[in-house]
Motif scaffolding. Structure first.
Motif, PDB file in Angstrom:
ATOM      1  N   GLN A  22      73.819  88.014   8.454  1.00  0.00           N
ATOM      2  CA  GLN A  22      74.829  87.503   9.375  1.00  0.00           C
ATOM      3  C   GLN A  22      75.188  86.056   9.065  1.00  0.00           C
ATOM      4  O   GLN A  22      76.358  85.671   9.122  1.00  0.00           O
ATOM      5  N   GLN A  52      84.034  81.637  17.532  1.00  0.00           N
ATOM      6  CA  GLN A  52      82.702  82.022  17.971  1.00  0.00           C
ATOM      7  C   GLN A  52      82.708  83.414  18.614  1.00  0.00           C
ATOM      8  O   GLN A  52      81.894  84.281  18.280  1.00  0.00           O
TER       9      GLN A  52
ATOM     10  N   GLU B  27      91.960  78.534   3.821  1.00  0.00           N
ATOM     11  CA  GLU B  27      90.739  78.339   4.588  1.00  0.00           C
ATOM     12  C   GLU B  27      90.707  76.925   5.139  1.00  0.00           C
ATOM     13  O   GLU B  27      91.217  75.988   4.526  1.00  0.00           O
ATOM     14  N   VAL B  28      90.067  76.834   6.287  1.00  0.00           N
ATOM     15  CA  VAL B  28      89.880  75.546   6.942  1.00  0.00           C
ATOM     16  C   VAL B  28      88.399  75.407   7.256  1.00  0.00           C
ATOM     17  O   VAL B  28      87.756  76.390   7.643  1.00  0.00           O
ATOM     18  N   ALA B  29      87.873  74.224   7.097  1.00  0.00           N
ATOM     19  CA  ALA B  29      86.451  73.985   7.353  1.00  0.00           C
ATOM     20  C   ALA B  29      86.113  74.388   8.780  1.00  0.00           C
ATOM     21  O   ALA B  29      86.660  73.837   9.750  1.00  0.00           O
ATOM     22  N   ALA B  30      85.220  75.358   8.884  1.00  0.00           N
ATOM     23  CA  ALA B  30      84.864  75.905  10.194  1.00  0.00           C
ATOM     24  C   ALA B  30      83.716  75.130  10.816  1.00  0.00           C
ATOM     25  O   ALA B  30      82.881  74.554  10.093  1.00  0.00           O
ATOM     26  N   PRO B  31      83.623  75.112  12.113  1.00  0.00           N
ATOM     27  CA  PRO B  31      82.493  74.444  12.769  1.00  0.00           C
ATOM     28  C   PRO B  31      81.212  75.241  12.542  1.00  0.00           C
ATOM     29  O   PRO B  31      81.254  76.427  12.178  1.00  0.00           O
ATOM     30  N   PRO B  32      80.062  74.632  12.746  1.00  0.00           N
ATOM     31  CA  PRO B  32      78.802  75.352  12.569  1.00  0.00           C
ATOM     32  C   PRO B  32      78.681  76.458  13.615  1.00  0.00           C
ATOM     33  O   PRO B  32      79.273  76.373  14.695  1.00  0.00           O
ATOM     34  N   PRO B  33      77.925  77.479  13.309  1.00  0.00           N
ATOM     35  CA  PRO B  33      77.791  78.593  14.257  1.00  0.00           C
ATOM     36  C   PRO B  33      77.044  78.166  15.509  1.00  0.00           C
ATOM     37  O   PRO B  33      76.165  77.293  15.467  1.00  0.00           O
ATOM     38  N   GLY B  34      77.399  78.760  16.607  1.00  0.00           N
ATOM     39  CA  GLY B  34      76.757  78.437  17.868  1.00  0.00           C
ATOM     40  C   GLY B  34      75.373  79.077  17.987  1.00  0.00           C
ATOM     41  O   GLY B  34      74.997  79.951  17.211  1.00  0.00           O
ATOM     42  N   ASP B  35      74.633  78.605  18.977  1.00  0.00           N
ATOM     43  CA  ASP B  35      73.294  79.149  19.213  1.00  0.00           C
ATOM     44  C   ASP B  35      73.390  80.584  19.707  1.00  0.00           C
ATOM     45  O   ASP B  35      74.241  80.931  20.509  1.00  0.00           O
ATOM     46  N   LEU B  37      74.178  83.178  18.014  1.00  0.00           N
ATOM     47  CA  LEU B  37      75.186  84.011  17.362  1.00  0.00           C
ATOM     48  C   LEU B  37      74.534  85.068  16.477  1.00  0.00           C
ATOM     49  O   LEU B  37      74.986  86.208  16.419  1.00  0.00           O
ATOM     50  N   PHE B  38      73.455  84.669  15.816  1.00  0.00           N
ATOM     51  CA  PHE B  38      72.802  85.579  14.880  1.00  0.00           C
ATOM     52  C   PHE B  38      71.632  86.278  15.556  1.00  0.00           C
ATOM     53  O   PHE B  38      71.083  85.791  16.547  1.00  0.00           O
ATOM     54  N   ALA B  39      71.238  87.396  14.988  1.00  0.00           N
ATOM     55  CA  ALA B  39      70.115  88.156  15.513  1.00  0.00           C
ATOM     56  C   ALA B  39      68.850  87.342  15.357  1.00  0.00           C
ATOM     57  O   ALA B  39      68.609  86.736  14.308  1.00  0.00           O
ATOM     58  N   PRO B  41      64.968  87.024  14.869  1.00  0.00           N
ATOM     59  CA  PRO B  41      63.840  87.830  14.396  1.00  0.00           C
ATOM     60  C   PRO B  41      62.735  87.849  15.426  1.00  0.00           C
ATOM     61  O   PRO B  41      62.529  86.881  16.153  1.00  0.00           O
TER      62      PRO B  41
END
Lengths: 198, 232
Positions: A22, A52, B27-35, B37-39, B41
């Motif tokens: 991901q 997001q 493409e445009v520089a995207a912001p970092p992913p939010g908390d 967002l990912f699975a 572990p």
């Protein structure tokens, strides 16, 4: 750009809810999808929220993705739909808002049918469009939607979608022509002054 | 006009194609992913915790099932293993042989006084204080009639115990000595058999006299529980 096999493997790992896959997916496609979000929102903050939310939907519904459809196109549609969902009320009002009086085309540019313009100039011109017209134009021209899909998403008539697309297109062409003419005028003036000076 | 329309259509198509080519892949520089967002572990400590919890649940469930099975098998509380076994034998015998022995009124009275269930042969107070009353309740009434003969047989049976319990201080005249010596290990009354015969001979004698002698050995449900151990 990852090969098709690598992309398939990445998709399968995302379907397995692997965090590493991901993260890799986000790093690879977030730039492209953020550009799409910017075209369909009024501010950078709104675009970040849309991005997001879009990735949340992508990871959630990736199991339903079919290989016979472009994965980038599938993700881009999610972004557009997410942006529309967020600003549906505002878009409805914009659809009824007419484009401001299009400035008269300068005489020397009336016959110029193919103005030269760059991507930045195009984005600048698109940003000047009202959100409703901008959404229709981007969905049709850039995202590849059909008029009946646009009408369904925006809750408007198909003819409305066509008319708004036409008006948006003309607006952009003339804005780009003006920008191009100004650029050429600036260049000619600079060369003329240089010649005069010499 | 048609040519103009065609030109415009071609112009529009060319314009659309050019716009698509310029912006579709931009493409445009995207912001970092939010908390979140990912699975996330599964941490190791959570895995071990869940495994331990599952094991604990299984163990608890198995223990509960075991206890419930034991409770169903043994209706007597406070019995030791030997007493439980003897009691079970008595139960089996009593189930096989329908209780049709007469019960004297005196016995009934004693039984009723000792235990509310009319079917109970007797439940000597001494014995019941230590034995499980539930067991006694299930004892057939007719056990007392065959107590004396049973006592002489030296077999661990309910009758002997029941007789002992009811006929407090009333050992069999013929087997009195035998009962004391060869008396089967109190199948019914662990307290009564060894103790009743010796501790309360007078009471036993009086009760034995009230009970009609029955030459046929019959097994009855012990009113009291054997004290433990015994002759088999």
């Amino acid at each position: 750009m990852a090969s098709s096999e690598e992309l398939k493997l990445l998709i399968e790992e995302c379907k397995a809810q692997k965090a590493g896959a991901q993260r890799q997916m986000y790093a690879r496609f977030s730039g492209q999808l953020f550009a799409t979000a910017l075209r369909h929102t009024n501010s950078r903050e709104d675009a970040e929220d849309v991005l997001q939310d879009s990735f949340v939907k992508i990871f959630k519904h990736i199991k339903s993705y079919r290989q016979d459809f472009s994965f980038e196109g599938w993700m881009r549609r999610i972004v557009v739909n997410t942006a529309i969902t967020h600003y549906r009320k505002h878009l409805k009002h914009q659809h009824h808002q007419d484009i401001a009086e299009i400035p008269a085309t300068p005489r020397d540019l009336e016959n110029q049918s193919d103005p030269e313009f760059t991507a930045d100039e195009l984005e600048l011109a698109i940003a000047q469009l009202p959100l409703g017209y901008r959404t229709v134009f981007c969905m049709y021209v850039i995202e590849g939607y059909k008029h009946h899909e646009i009408a369904e998403q925006l809750s408007i008539d198909v003819n409305t979608s066509k008319s708004q697309l036409s008006r948006a297109r003309k607006y952009l062409q003339r804005v780009l022509a003006t920008l191009s003419a100004r650029a050429q005028s600036t260049t000619s003036n600079a060369s003329g002054n240089a010649g005069f000076a010499s | 006009m048609k040519e103009n329309d065609f030109d415009m259509t071609q112009t529009d198509a060319d314009f659309d194609a050019r716009c698509h080519a310029l912006l579709a892949e931009k493409e445009v520089a995207a912001p970092p992913p939010g908390d979140g967002l990912f699975a996330q572990p599964f941490p190791a400590w959570k895995r071990w915790g869940m495994a331990g919890g599952a094991a604990l649940l299984l163990a608890t469930g198995a223990a509960l099932m075991r206890n419930s099975g034991e409770e169903a098998a043994s209706a007597y509380d406070g019995l030791d293993a030997s007493e439980t076994m003897e009691l079970r034998e008595v139960l089996e015998v009593s189930d096989a042989a329908p209780s049709n022995l007469p019960v004297t009124e005196n016995e009934v009275t004693l039984e009723e006084a000792a235990m509310p269930t009319p079917e109970i042969v007797e439940a000597p107070e001494v014995a019941t204080s230590e034995a499980a009353p539930n067991v006694v309740r299930e004892a057939p009434v007719a056990a007392t009639a065959s107590e004396e003969p049973a006592l002489t047989q030296g077999r661990p049976n309910i009758e002997a115990v029941a007789v002992e319990e009811v006929q407090i201080g009333r050992p069999s005249p013929t087997s009195d000595a035998a009962s004391t010596s060869t008396e089967p290990p109190a199948v019914t009354a662990p307290v009564v058999v060894p103790a009743a015969s010796g501790a309360q001979p007078g009471a036993e004698k009086s009760e034995e006299e009230a009970v009609p002698a029955d030459p046929k050995p019959r097994l009855t449900l012990p009113l009291t529980l054997p004290s433990g151990g015994g002759q088999h």
